[in-house]
Design a protein around this motif. Structure first.
Motif, PDB file in Angstrom:
ATOM      1  N   ASP A  54      39.829  40.287  47.526  1.00 25.20           N
ATOM      2  CA  ASP A  54      40.736  39.709  46.530  1.00 25.20           C
ATOM      3  C   ASP A  54      41.004  40.698  45.405  1.00 25.20           C
ATOM      4  O   ASP A  54      42.131  40.794  44.903  1.00 25.20           O
ATOM      5  N   ALA A  57      43.379  43.378  46.587  1.00 23.85           N
ATOM      6  CA  ALA A  57      44.738  42.824  46.641  1.00 23.85           C
ATOM      7  C   ALA A  57      45.338  42.714  45.243  1.00 23.85           C
ATOM      8  O   ALA A  57      46.529  43.013  45.044  1.00 23.85           O
ATOM      9  N   ALA A  58      44.541  42.303  44.274  1.00 26.85           N
ATOM     10  CA  ALA A  58      45.036  42.193  42.896  1.00 26.85           C
ATOM     11  C   ALA A  58      45.435  43.559  42.353  1.00 26.85           C
ATOM     12  O   ALA A  58      46.502  43.708  41.740  1.00 26.85           O
ATOM     13  N   THR A  61      48.626  44.720  43.990  1.00 26.09           N
ATOM     14  CA  THR A  61      49.777  44.006  43.440  1.00 26.09           C
ATOM     15  C   THR A  61      50.229  44.611  42.124  1.00 26.09           C
ATOM     16  O   THR A  61      51.427  44.818  41.891  1.00 26.09           O
ATOM     17  N   PHE A  64      51.853  48.037  42.959  1.00 30.02           N
ATOM     18  CA  PHE A  64      53.188  47.889  43.538  1.00 30.02           C
ATOM     19  C   PHE A  64      54.200  47.409  42.501  1.00 30.02           C
ATOM     20  O   PHE A  64      55.342  47.878  42.464  1.00 30.02           O
ATOM     21  N   ALA A  65      53.785  46.493  41.635  1.00 29.58           N
ATOM     22  CA  ALA A  65      54.694  46.014  40.591  1.00 29.58           C
ATOM     23  C   ALA A  65      55.071  47.146  39.636  1.00 29.58           C
ATOM     24  O   ALA A  65      56.227  47.260  39.217  1.00 29.58           O
TER      25      ALA A  65
END
Length: 70
Positions: A54, A57-58, A61, A64-65
């Motif tokens: 998790d 993944a955070a 994210t 990528f943002a």
């Protein structure tokens, strides 16, 4: 966070020079009482490796943002 804490990392000096953020990701086992838990740099600290997916993944994210904004 049930018991908020002040950040005291040297990272603030980096943020004086470049844009960024400090992100605290909790890794304590779910049954651990956070009021009595050891701090991250203690030799007695307990980490819950089940959260690593998790957290990865955070962080992905966020990355990528950020790259999408460039």
């Amino acid at each position: 966070m049930p018991t908020p804490m002040m950040g005291s990392e040297d990272f603030a000096f980096v943020l004086d020079e470049v844009p960024g953020t400090f992100l605290a990701l909790m890794t304590s086992p779910p049954d651990l009482d956070l009021r009595t838990a050891e701090w991250n740099h203690s030799p007695r600290v307990l980490f819950d490796d089940a959260v690593l997916g998790d957290q990865a993944a955070a962080l992905a994210t966020v990355a990528f943002a950020r790259t999408a904004q460039a």
